[in-house]
Scaffold this active site. Structure first.
Site, PDB file in Angstrom:
ATOM      1  N   ARG A 179      54.351  47.674  43.626  1.00  0.00           N
ATOM      2  CA  ARG A 179      53.505  46.648  43.740  1.00  0.00           C
ATOM      3  C   ARG A 179      52.660  46.594  45.092  1.00  0.00           C
ATOM      4  NH1 ARG A 179      54.492  47.220  39.619  1.00  0.00           N
ATOM      5  NH2 ARG A 179      55.361  46.172  38.081  1.00  0.00           N
ATOM      6  N   GLU A 221      56.890  39.238  45.541  1.00  0.00           N
ATOM      7  CA  GLU A 221      56.032  39.984  44.843  1.00  0.00           C
ATOM      8  C   GLU A 221      54.483  39.313  44.951  1.00  0.00           C
ATOM      9  OE1 GLU A 221      56.652  41.484  40.974  1.00  0.00           O
ATOM     10  OE2 GLU A 221      54.529  41.391  40.493  1.00  0.00           O
ATOM     11  N   SER A 232      55.759  37.103  38.040  1.00  0.00           N
ATOM     12  CA  SER A 232      56.977  37.252  38.729  1.00  0.00           C
ATOM     13  C   SER A 232      56.722  36.727  40.202  1.00  0.00           C
ATOM     14  CB  SER A 232      57.457  38.795  38.738  1.00  0.00           C
ATOM     15  OG  SER A 232      57.877  39.064  37.288  1.00  0.00           O
TER      16      SER A 232
HETATM   17  C1  FAD Z   1      51.750  35.122  33.503  1.00  0.00           C
HETATM   18  C2  FAD Z   1      51.299  36.236  34.519  1.00  0.00           C
HETATM   19  C3  FAD Z   1      52.072  37.502  34.018  1.00  0.00           C
HETATM   20  C4  FAD Z   1      51.917  38.606  35.027  1.00  0.00           C
HETATM   21  N1  FAD Z   1      52.291  39.815  34.640  1.00  0.00           N
HETATM   22  C5  FAD Z   1      52.320  40.815  35.442  1.00  0.00           C
HETATM   23  C6  FAD Z   1      52.877  42.230  35.261  1.00  0.00           C
HETATM   24  O1  FAD Z   1      53.458  42.287  34.078  1.00  0.00           O
HETATM   25  N2  FAD Z   1      52.732  42.966  36.171  1.00  0.00           N
HETATM   26  C7  FAD Z   1      52.240  42.899  37.313  1.00  0.00           C
HETATM   27  O2  FAD Z   1      52.249  43.703  38.191  1.00  0.00           O
HETATM   28  N3  FAD Z   1      51.820  41.565  37.812  1.00  0.00           N
HETATM   29  C8  FAD Z   1      51.835  40.759  36.642  1.00  0.00           C
HETATM   30  N4  FAD Z   1      51.064  39.334  37.249  1.00  0.00           N
HETATM   31  C9  FAD Z   1      50.600  39.171  38.518  1.00  0.00           C
HETATM   32  C10 FAD Z   1      49.021  39.491  38.446  1.00  0.00           C
HETATM   33  O3  FAD Z   1      48.427  39.219  37.331  1.00  0.00           O
HETATM   34  C11 FAD Z   1      48.677  41.004  39.210  1.00  0.00           C
HETATM   35  O4  FAD Z   1      49.399  41.360  40.257  1.00  0.00           O
HETATM   36  C12 FAD Z   1      47.275  41.039  39.011  1.00  0.00           C
HETATM   37  O5  FAD Z   1      47.070  42.561  39.178  1.00  0.00           O
HETATM   38  C13 FAD Z   1      46.551  40.194  40.074  1.00  0.00           C
HETATM   39  O6  FAD Z   1      45.156  40.240  39.905  1.00  0.00           O
HETATM   40  P1  FAD Z   1      44.341  39.300  40.562  1.00  0.00           P
HETATM   41  O7  FAD Z   1      42.800  39.678  40.189  1.00  0.00           O
HETATM   42  O8  FAD Z   1      44.794  37.978  39.943  1.00  0.00           O
HETATM   43  O9  FAD Z   1      44.578  39.595  42.178  1.00  0.00           O
HETATM   44  P2  FAD Z   1      44.703  38.374  43.130  1.00  0.00           P
HETATM   45  O10 FAD Z   1      45.968  37.301  42.887  1.00  0.00           O
HETATM   46  O11 FAD Z   1      43.447  37.513  43.142  1.00  0.00           O
HETATM   47  O12 FAD Z   1      44.915  39.008  44.549  1.00  0.00           O
HETATM   48  C14 FAD Z   1      46.088  39.562  44.561  1.00  0.00           C
HETATM   49  C15 FAD Z   1      45.902  40.715  45.619  1.00  0.00           C
HETATM   50  O13 FAD Z   1      45.091  41.679  45.537  1.00  0.00           O
HETATM   51  C16 FAD Z   1      43.977  41.572  46.644  1.00  0.00           C
HETATM   52  N5  FAD Z   1      42.808  42.013  46.002  1.00  0.00           N
HETATM   53  C17 FAD Z   1      42.292  41.347  44.627  1.00  0.00           C
HETATM   54  N6  FAD Z   1      41.049  41.809  44.404  1.00  0.00           N
HETATM   55  C18 FAD Z   1      40.592  42.768  45.637  1.00  0.00           C
HETATM   56  C19 FAD Z   1      39.582  43.765  45.866  1.00  0.00           C
HETATM   57  N7  FAD Z   1      38.707  43.814  45.138  1.00  0.00           N
HETATM   58  N8  FAD Z   1      39.831  44.347  47.011  1.00  0.00           N
HETATM   59  C20 FAD Z   1      40.793  44.269  47.641  1.00  0.00           C
HETATM   60  N9  FAD Z   1      41.988  43.505  47.457  1.00  0.00           N
HETATM   61  C21 FAD Z   1      41.840  42.692  46.467  1.00  0.00           C
HETATM   62  C22 FAD Z   1      44.083  40.194  46.990  1.00  0.00           C
HETATM   63  O14 FAD Z   1      43.405  40.035  48.461  1.00  0.00           O
HETATM   64  C23 FAD Z   1      45.503  39.817  46.957  1.00  0.00           C
HETATM   65  O15 FAD Z   1      46.246  40.395  48.228  1.00  0.00           O
HETATM   66  C24 FAD Z   1      51.229  38.183  36.148  1.00  0.00           C
HETATM   67  C25 FAD Z   1      50.817  37.210  36.450  1.00  0.00           C
HETATM   68  C26 FAD Z   1      50.714  36.191  35.870  1.00  0.00           C
HETATM   69  C27 FAD Z   1      50.225  34.824  35.983  1.00  0.00           C
END
Ligand code: FAD
Length: 307
Positions: free
Chosen positions: A181, A300, A230
């Protein structure tokens, strides 16, 4: 540090694009908690992003690129600076060349779900593990998101990014160090797009795998309440959720936040939670894990903003 008025002045003449000032981030995070951001900038395209970042850097305004905000907690005091919402940059394309094989390129703001759906339509296999991860491509790359034994690192061929100097460049996957992660990309990097290397597969098999994953998630995850997936990373030999469950903490609450009775590594918002409520539960779990189990649980979810 630039104040709110200076941020507003700095952004006042950027080419169009929606900008919300003093915007409660609880309206945007998947956990539905979080204080106000000085500015929330809706990024539409690369040119606008470049212009915004250039101006913010000139004025030394702190900024944070985000995707779907599904893995982030913004403290109740809010974010002093500009949050750049990347979801307007969402193009996805697909190409095949005999030398490189099947490549899918997606801009950072594209929903992972859309990329997964597209790969099904094109009969490409490799991204099935992403089914049900509600983030964007940029967020998934930044987090090296993963599930079912696979991570983004397994499918990324290259990414394009804007570095801390505002230069746009491409990095091959081998140049990036991916861990659990986490990536080695320095802060102030904005991921612009990612290229995934996939393989030709059979549509029905791909669909079957995706449906199995989605059903499993539906059964195990408390998707009926706002959450951020998580909260804690698993330990090398221990699943974080099992450890929290073994400490008898399922169902415990702080204000409107609750450790999900269905999945102990999920904290859910029962309707009126604040970021402080969620952080109180996180601190409680961490301190009990240390005292009772002798282990340090690391979050995480990314935690940012002011207390
Ligand atoms: C129901 C649920 C299930 C999930 N299951 C999983 C799973 O199975 N596995 C898993 O790994 N995660 C899971 N997640 C967590 C999450 O969805 C992932 O980590 C996802 O990849 C985050 O993407 P986001 O666009 O929402 O990022 P954000 O939450 O918007 O950002 C997360 C981080 O990434 C950075 N970031 C985002 N976009 C950029 C960019 N373009 N450039 C630079 N930095 C950036 C942000 O600054 C921040 O530090 C889950 C979440 C939920 C709510």
């Amino acid at each position: 540090m630039a104040g709110k008025n200076e941020i507003k002045k700095t952004l006042s003449d950027v080419a169009a694009g929606k900008i919300l000032y003093d915007e409660p981030m609880s309206n945007h995070t998947s956990l539905a908690v979080g204080g106000k951001a000085d500015a929330l900038v809706f990024i539409k395209n690369e040119d606008q992003l470049l212009e915004v970042v250039k101006k913010l850097k000139e004025k030394k305004v702190i900024f944070l690129p985000v995707g779907n905000l599904t893995n982030i907690i913004i403290r109740d005091g809010g974010y002093r600076g500009a949050i750049l919402l990347m979801t307007g940059m969402k193009k996805i394309s697909y190409e095949y060349t005999p030398e490189s094989g099947y490549l899918v390129t997606a801009q950072a703001g594209a929903a992972l779900a859309k990329v997964v759906n597209m790969s099904v339509s094109d009969e490409l296999t490799g991204l099935e593990f992403c089914a049900g991860i509600p983030g964007t491509v940029g967020g998934a790359v930044w987090m090296n998101a993963g599930a079912y034994g696979k991570e983004m690192k397994d499918v990324i061929k290259a990414i394009s990014l804007m570095d801390a100097e505002g230069e746009i460049r491409t990095m091959n996957s081998e140049e990036i160090s991916f861990s659990y992660r986490k990536t080695s990309l320095p802060p102030d990097t904005v991921i612009l797009a990612a290229q995934f290397k996939l393989k030709k597969g059979e549509r029905e098999k791909i669909k079957k795998k995706i449906n199995e994953i989605l059903q499993w998630r539906q059964k195990k995850h408390p998707l009926e309440f706002p959450n951020a997936g998580s909260i804690f990373k698993n330990l090398p030999m221990q699943i974080a959720g099992k450890l929290i469950e073994d400490m008898g903490m399922k169902g415990m609450s702080a204000g409107g936040a609750q450790i999900s009775p269905r999945h102990a590594n999920f904290i859910v918002n029962r309707g009126s939670a604040t970021a402080s409520d969620v952080l109180e539960l996180i601190a409680l779990i961490q301190s009990r894990a240390e005292k009772e189990k002798g282990v340090k649980l690391e979050t995480e979810v990314v935690i940012v903003g002011e207390d």
